[in-house]
Design an enzyme around this catalytic site. Structure first.
Site: not given
Ligand code: URA
Length: 235
Positions: A102
């Site tokens: 993310d």
């Molecule tokens: N899980 C999440 O919620 N976000 C990420 O970036 C990676 C794993």
């Protein structure tokens, strides 16, 4: 392969740049100046541009310690992507992140122009363990460990594989925890949704490892090429 494609693939420049270099007479194959961009080159040829030897490497693998605020994408109209973090000479054609972190997640992200391997590493039947550290708003406890270990079902019905949760720190006064979690898959917002389903919120998330690849002491925002050994392990 044509010499202009070969040199463009090796990021000597765009095809147009390469045509200029050929016109200048500084591109040599086995000691002979190249006369036309169409000239063919094979693996055993020695290619020079000026006094620089160009060794052909088809695939490139970079390990990035992704900072916050950049997208795990190859391009975006308005936002910075992980490709923008690379030096221009490392921006090989078709280089793409393997999976996504993310925008606000930091940590290990593999980038490669080996599309086949990228695809294989993300295949649902391929179990590549990923370890994350996180700060959580909420107090994770034995119950949370058990829930994750069973393989939980998210709100939308997604069945998850068992995940290993370690509680590193619990602060009941501040209603917060620090945890390490190992997951086997990489569903959309997976860790945030897992904690969300238990009434908690992920405040900070950082990926430490993916399979045998670890960040070591690579500073945030920096990247490096994988070693031959590391490339073997991911294959
Ligand atoms: N899980 C999440 O919620 N976000 C990420 O970036 C990676 C794993």
């Amino acid at each position: 392969m044509r010499i202009d494609k070969y040199l463009a693939n090796m990021n000597v420049g765009s095809r147009k740049d390469v045509h200029k270099l050929i016109k200048q007479g500084i591109v040599m194959i086995n000691g002979e100046a190249v006369k036309t961009p169409k000239q063919k080159v094979v693996d055993t040829d020695e290619v020079m541009v000026g006094d620089k030897k160009i060794t052909y490497q088809k695939y490139h693998y970079f390990l990035l310690n992704k900072p916050k605020g950049v997208l795990s994408a190859t391009e975006d109209r308005s936002q910075r992507t992980v490709i923008n973090l690379l030096k221009s000479e490392d921006r090989y054609q078709n280089l793409a992140p393997v999976g996504r972190l993310d925008k606000d997640t930091t940590g290990l992200l593999l980038l490669t122009n080996n599309g086949q391997l990228n695809h294989e590493l993300l295949a649902p039947n391929k179990h590549v363990d990923k370890i994350y550290r996180a700060k959580i708003a909420g107090v994770a406890n034995e119950e949370t460990i058990k829930t994750f270990a069973k393989g939980m079902i998210l709100g939308d019905g997604t069945q998850l594989k068992p995940a290993e949760l370690k509680i590193l720190n619990q602060n009941k006064d501040e209603d917060s925890s620090e945890i390490e979690i190992k997951i086997q898959e990489g569903k959309y917002h997976q860790i945030k949704r897992m904690f969300g389903a238990c009434g908690m919120k992920v405040v900070e998330l950082h990926r430490l490892s993916m399979g045998n690849l670890t960040l070591g002491n690579l500073p945030i925002g920096n990247y490096r090429e994988l070693s031959e050994e590391e490339i073997k392990t991911i294959k």
